[in-house]
Structure formats: structure tokens, C-alpha cells
Design a protein around this motif. Structure first.
Motif, PDB file in Angstrom:
ATOM      1  N   LEU A  65     -43.795  62.303 -33.200  1.00  0.00           N
ATOM      2  CA  LEU A  65     -43.267  62.439 -31.840  1.00  0.00           C
ATOM      3  C   LEU A  65     -42.522  63.756 -31.658  1.00  0.00           C
ATOM      4  O   LEU A  65     -42.539  64.343 -30.579  1.00  0.00           O
ATOM      5  N   ALA A  66     -41.906  64.234 -32.713  1.00  0.00           N
ATOM      6  CA  ALA A  66     -41.162  65.487 -32.624  1.00  0.00           C
ATOM      7  C   ALA A  66     -42.058  66.711 -32.721  1.00  0.00           C
ATOM      8  O   ALA A  66     -41.811  67.724 -32.059  1.00  0.00           O
ATOM      9  N   ASN A  67     -43.135  66.629 -33.531  1.00  0.00           N
ATOM     10  CA  ASN A  67     -43.884  67.838 -33.882  1.00  0.00           C
ATOM     11  C   ASN A  67     -45.344  67.848 -33.445  1.00  0.00           C
ATOM     12  O   ASN A  67     -46.015  68.869 -33.582  1.00  0.00           O
ATOM     13  N   GLY A  68     -45.843  66.739 -32.921  1.00  0.00           N
ATOM     14  CA  GLY A  68     -47.127  66.773 -32.229  1.00  0.00           C
ATOM     15  C   GLY A  68     -48.364  66.579 -33.069  1.00  0.00           C
ATOM     16  O   GLY A  68     -49.197  65.762 -32.723  1.00  0.00           O
ATOM     17  N   ARG A  69     -48.518  67.332 -34.147  1.00  0.00           N
ATOM     18  CA  ARG A  69     -49.783  67.280 -34.877  1.00  0.00           C
ATOM     19  C   ARG A  69     -49.916  65.967 -35.643  1.00  0.00           C
ATOM     20  O   ARG A  69     -48.938  65.310 -35.964  1.00  0.00           O
ATOM     21  N   GLU A  94     -51.290  56.442 -26.277  1.00  0.00           N
ATOM     22  CA  GLU A  94     -51.986  57.491 -25.525  1.00  0.00           C
ATOM     23  C   GLU A  94     -51.725  58.862 -26.144  1.00  0.00           C
ATOM     24  O   GLU A  94     -52.653  59.662 -26.324  1.00  0.00           O
ATOM     25  N   ARG A  95     -50.473  59.112 -26.492  1.00  0.00           N
ATOM     26  CA  ARG A  95     -50.132  60.410 -27.090  1.00  0.00           C
ATOM     27  C   ARG A  95     -50.778  60.554 -28.464  1.00  0.00           C
ATOM     28  O   ARG A  95     -51.347  61.609 -28.789  1.00  0.00           O
ATOM     29  N   ALA A  96     -50.726  59.506 -29.272  1.00  0.00           N
ATOM     30  CA  ALA A  96     -51.313  59.568 -30.612  1.00  0.00           C
ATOM     31  C   ALA A  96     -52.821  59.787 -30.537  1.00  0.00           C
ATOM     32  O   ALA A  96     -53.385  60.611 -31.279  1.00  0.00           O
ATOM     33  N   ASP A  97     -53.486  59.101 -29.633  1.00  0.00           N
ATOM     34  CA  ASP A  97     -54.941  59.234 -29.515  1.00  0.00           C
ATOM     35  C   ASP A  97     -55.329  60.585 -28.932  1.00  0.00           C
ATOM     36  O   ASP A  97     -56.353  61.168 -29.316  1.00  0.00           O
TER      37      ASP A  97
END
Length: 382
Positions: A322-326, A344-347
Motif C-alpha cells: 500500500l505504501a510503495n505500489g509495486r 482493485e488496487r492489488a489487481d
């Protein structure tokens, strides 16, 4: 750096239900009967043993997105094994430090094909990854990366991965920059920020100019990559040592473009910055997948399993995403993200596709490292 703020469900649920510290007094109070329970508990047994043996601190060469300061503090409290971080700018930086440092270092984070280089040169020890309980949380593909295997042992503990697409601010960049050559446009003078990674930037120049193997280029291909970087240089605002500096530059709009990790757009949005869009250059993308390595010169190799077992627990990994995106290789963390409203963000950032980096042009050492460094220095040190 603190873990990102969490929803009420995350704070009250499973994301914090791990690695609660046992004091020495609590361990002793449990006596022989309690010891049986600790052995059955696995992680608790490691904590008790670490407390009995006394605390140590492991010297760790890594990047800023591999840990939180509070995480290191809590891990030290719960296991009596701490981590003292020295940030590295790229893989070659860590390689040089380990070659020169002997037993000064205990752990190093390295990308993709750098890991087998460390192993072949006798700088790391392979280990039985199944002996580290948290490895059960990993995606299966992360346990079977062929170039990270040494027989039945593992050269490094799998951490995360990413491709490196182009990110741009559409308010200022009106035409989608779907080629590395779009970055050469004079209207982007001093508007590009990149990480200071010499080998990788020369390899990017190789991709831009048609090299078949960007990390193993001929002299002619290196020359063409160098010419590309010379044309790019006037547009480079700065080369930075860590990717949070890229996020800051995009957020304050001092930079309009970058070539950076998956999730850069979300991180800028989280920082209250402008809309950032992403595009894959038509010449292809580089990528990385990294691992934590146990250095052969370490005087504390027996503490590596306990440290990794605590640092790589799914709640911490979910917070790191959640902090770093990748994406990261911990499958249990993906399930936590899904269950706490972040599917949704993870996918969107391919978290549930850990096989993707194996199809990329992966970071690795050059077949002629000095030629790459010389080409980089001739462009950016002048």
C-alpha cells in the motif's frame, strides 16, 4: 518511515495480529510446559530462542522500500534480531560494498540476475527456504525461479518485483510518450527524473536503440546506447538515489516524466499530487524481481532465518504494498489486501500475477560492467 494508515478493519483485524513481542520474563515464566507450546508455535519458538541468546543487529544493504522504521523496531523487540540499514542506489553499489566489506555486512537485497552472480562469486550462502516458516506464505512461482536455485536450496528470499514503464503528467505531456525516444523531445528540458542506476540506464539506452540483449551489449551497441543517453541528458532534471525522491518530483511537478516502478501513479495521488498516467514503451520494458541474500561473510548467519521470518510476515508485506505500489511475492498478503478492501488496487498493479517478471528483460550484471559504467560516466559526469 511508518506503515500507511489503515482502515478500522485493518487495524482491528489480522494485519496487526502477528509478531507480538514476548519478554524474557514471560518466556521464563512459561517453564518446561510452555516450552512445548513454543516449539509447536514455530514463530514463538524462534522468539524465545533469540531472547535467550541475546540480541544482535544485522547490517543490511537495501533500498528504502524494503522496510519501515517501525517494522525494524518491532522485529527487534519480538526477536532480539535487529536490522541496521545502509541504503544502496543500485545493484552494482551493493556488489562493490560486499566485495570490499568482507564480514561488515550480513544481508543484501539484489535484483534478478545479480543474485546468481553473488552466488557464483562466493559472496552469499544458499539456504533451505522451507526452514523459514514464513516462506509458506509465498506464491509457488517465487519458490521455483530457476536462476535463484542452488540444487534444492535457495540463493535469496523472494521479496518483490516490477516492470519499469514510462509515467507522465498529461497536463504537461500532451502526446502519449509510448517510446523511449519521446523522452528526447526538447520541450521536456529538465523535466525528467530518474534513479541513479548506471548499468540500468545504459541498458535502457540499449533497449531504446534496438539492442537484443540490453545487459550484454557489444561495444557498438553500448556506443549507440551512450549516444541515446547524451541526447536524453538535457531533459534530465536530476538522478536520485531512492524512488521516494521521484515521487516528490512528480508530486510538486518539478518533473513531468519518469521511468519507474509499477504503482508510481497511485503513490503520487496518495501524496496529493497531480494525475499521472502510465504507458509501456513500444521498444519493450525492463523489469526486476529482488531477493534478500544471506552474505557468506556475515558473522550472524544463524540470525538470518529469524529476521526474515519476522520481516516478511503478510501484514507487513500488505502494508508495504500500500505504501510503495509495486507487487510482492507474498500470497497471504494479497489475501489480506482483498479482505480489507484493496483488491482493485492489488489487481490493477498485477499483485496476483507473480509470473509476469519472468517474461521481462530482467535487471542483471553486464557482461562488460566497466564499459557500461564508463559510458554512463562519460554522459552524466561531464
Amino acid at each position: 518511515m511508518c506503515p500507511p494508515s489503515l482502515s478500522r478493519g485493518e487495524r482491528g483485524g489480522r494485519m496487526d495480529d502477528v509478531d507480538r513481542p514476548l519478554t524474557r520474563e514471560q518466556v521464563l515464566r512459561r517453564g518446561a510446559a510452555g516450552a512445548v507450546g513454543l516449539v509447536a508455535g514455530g514463530g514463538l519458538a524462534q522468539r524465545a530462542l533469540a531472547a535467550e541468546l541475546g540480541g544482535v543487529t544485522l547490517n543490511w544493504l537495501t533500498w528504502s522500500d524494503h522496510y519501515f522504521s517501525t517494522q525494524l523496531t518491532k522485529v527487534k523487540s519480538s526477536t532480539q534480531v535487529g536490522g541496521r540499514v545502509q541504503l544502496i542506489s543500485d545493484d552494482a553499489d551493493a556488489y562493490i560494498k560486499v566485495k570490499r566489506g568482507g564480514g561488515q555486512w550480513d544481508i543484501s537485497s539484489e535484483d534478478a540476475l545479480w543474485v546468481p552472480k553473488f552466488y557464483k562469486e562466493g559472496l552469499i550462502d544458499a539456504f533451505d527456504i522451507t526452514s523459514i516458516p514464513v516462506s509458506k506464505q509465498l506464491y509457488s512461482v517465487a519458490l521455483h525461479v530457476p536462476f535463484w536455485k542452488a540444487g534444492s536450496n535457495q540463493m535469496g528470499y523472494p521479496f518483490g518485483w516490477s516492470s519499469l514503464p514510462i509515467y507522465y503528467n498529461p497536463k504537461h505531456v500532451k502526446t502519449k510518450p509510448d517510446s523511449y525516444h519521446a523522452l528526447l523531445d526538447k520541450k521536456y528540458k529538465k523535466k525528467i527524473v530518474l534513479e541513479n542506476q548506471p548499468t540500468d540506464l545504459v541498458a535502457m539506452g540499449g533497449l531504446a536503440t534496438g539492442a537484443k540483449k540490453p545487459y550484454n551489449m557489444s561495444k557498438g551497441e553500448i556506443s549507440r546506447a551512450k549516444a541515446y543517453l547524451k541526447a536524453l541528458k538535457p531533459n534530465v532534471l536530476k538522478l536520485v538515489s531512492q524512488n521516494p525522491e521521484v515521487i516528490r518530483a512528480l508530486t510538486d511537478e518539478s518533473a513531468w516524466l519518469t521511468v519507474e516502478n509499477i504503482g508510481t501513479d497511485a503513490r503520487v495521488r496518495d501524496a496529493k499530487g497531480p494525475l499521472i498516467k502510465v504507458v509501456e514503451p513500444k521498444e519493450g520494458v525492463r523489469g526486476w524481481m529482488d531477493a534478500e541474500m544471506m552474505l557468506k561473510g556475515s558473522h550472524h548467519k544463524d540470525k538470518f532465518p529469524a529476521f526474515i521470518n519476522a520481516m516478511e510476515q503478510a501484514p507487513w508485506v500488505a502494508k508495504n504494498f500500500l505504501a510503495n505500489g509495486r507487487p510482492l511475492f507474498n500470497e497471504k498478503a494479497y489475501k489480506i489486501l482483498v479482505n480489507t478492501g484493496h483488491k482493485e488496487r492489488a489487481d490493477r498493479f498485477f499483485y496476483n500475477h507473480p509470473e509476469k517478471p519472468l517474461s521481462m528483460t530482467l535487471k542483471g550484471p553486464s557482461g562488460n560492467e566497466q564499459a557500461y559504467i564508463d559510458a554512463f560516466n562519460e554522459v552524466f559526469s561531464s
